[in-house]
Design an enzyme around this catalytic site. Structure first.
Site: not given
Length: 173
Positions: A152, A9-12
């Site tokens: 986020y 998913g989101c790399f963060w």
């Protein structure tokens, strides 16, 4: 040192977890698995390039077992969710493991098989050959540390870091 290329998913999110893991020497967020040369964040987010938001985690296997790195991968996202993680939807948010050779492909397949024991639904993580990995823009590197009060980070990443710490307390600070 060993480097794995993973998409969750989101790399963060995984970036935040791995940067707090003992034995991890480098985490690089980027893009791989697509067809467009030298993609950027906006082109990848459009869903038209085929790339996944991914990261490369480089770790010292004498300081942290590879099984911990792979376990954190499955803890840090929902590998049973096809092409989405929460509100992030599209193939760019797929769960994927990008292998360098047959041996790594087999290792990843075994990791999925072992992780399946912890999930009621089937794991949909794909195994894909690693081709070119494109580093993401600087703003995406270590995003969580540099933006701790971003919404986020507070609502999505904080709980994932807390879960990683709870399940891997010996390894995640």
């Amino acid at each position: 040192m060993q480097t794995l290329t993973l998409a969750a998913g989101c790399f963060w999110c995984l970036d935040a977890v791995y940067r707090r893991t003992t034995g991890v020497h480098e985490v690089l967020s980027g893009y791989t698995g697509g067809s467009m040369p030298d993609p950027d964040y906006y082109s990848v987010c459009s869903g038209t390039t085929g790339h996944a938001e991914a990261l490369q985690v480089t770790f010292d296997e004498t300081a942290v077992p590879e099984s911990v790195i792979l376990g954190l991968f499955f803890t840090g996202h929902d590998p049973t969710s096809l092409n989405r993680q929460g509100n992030d939807v599209g193939t760019q948010y797929r769960s994927a493991m990008f292998y360098r050779d047959d041996s790594e492909q087999e290792k990843f397949a075994r990791a999925i098989e072992q992780a399946q024991e912890h999930f009621d639904k089937p794991i949909v993580t794909t195994l894909e050959p690693l081709e070119t990995f494109y580093p993401a823009e600087e703003v995406h590197q270590d995003f969580y540390t540099r933006n701790p009060f971003n919404g986020y980070c507070t609502f999505i990443i904080d709980p994932k870091v807390a879960r990683a710490r709870a399940q891997y307390a010996e390894w995640v600070a």
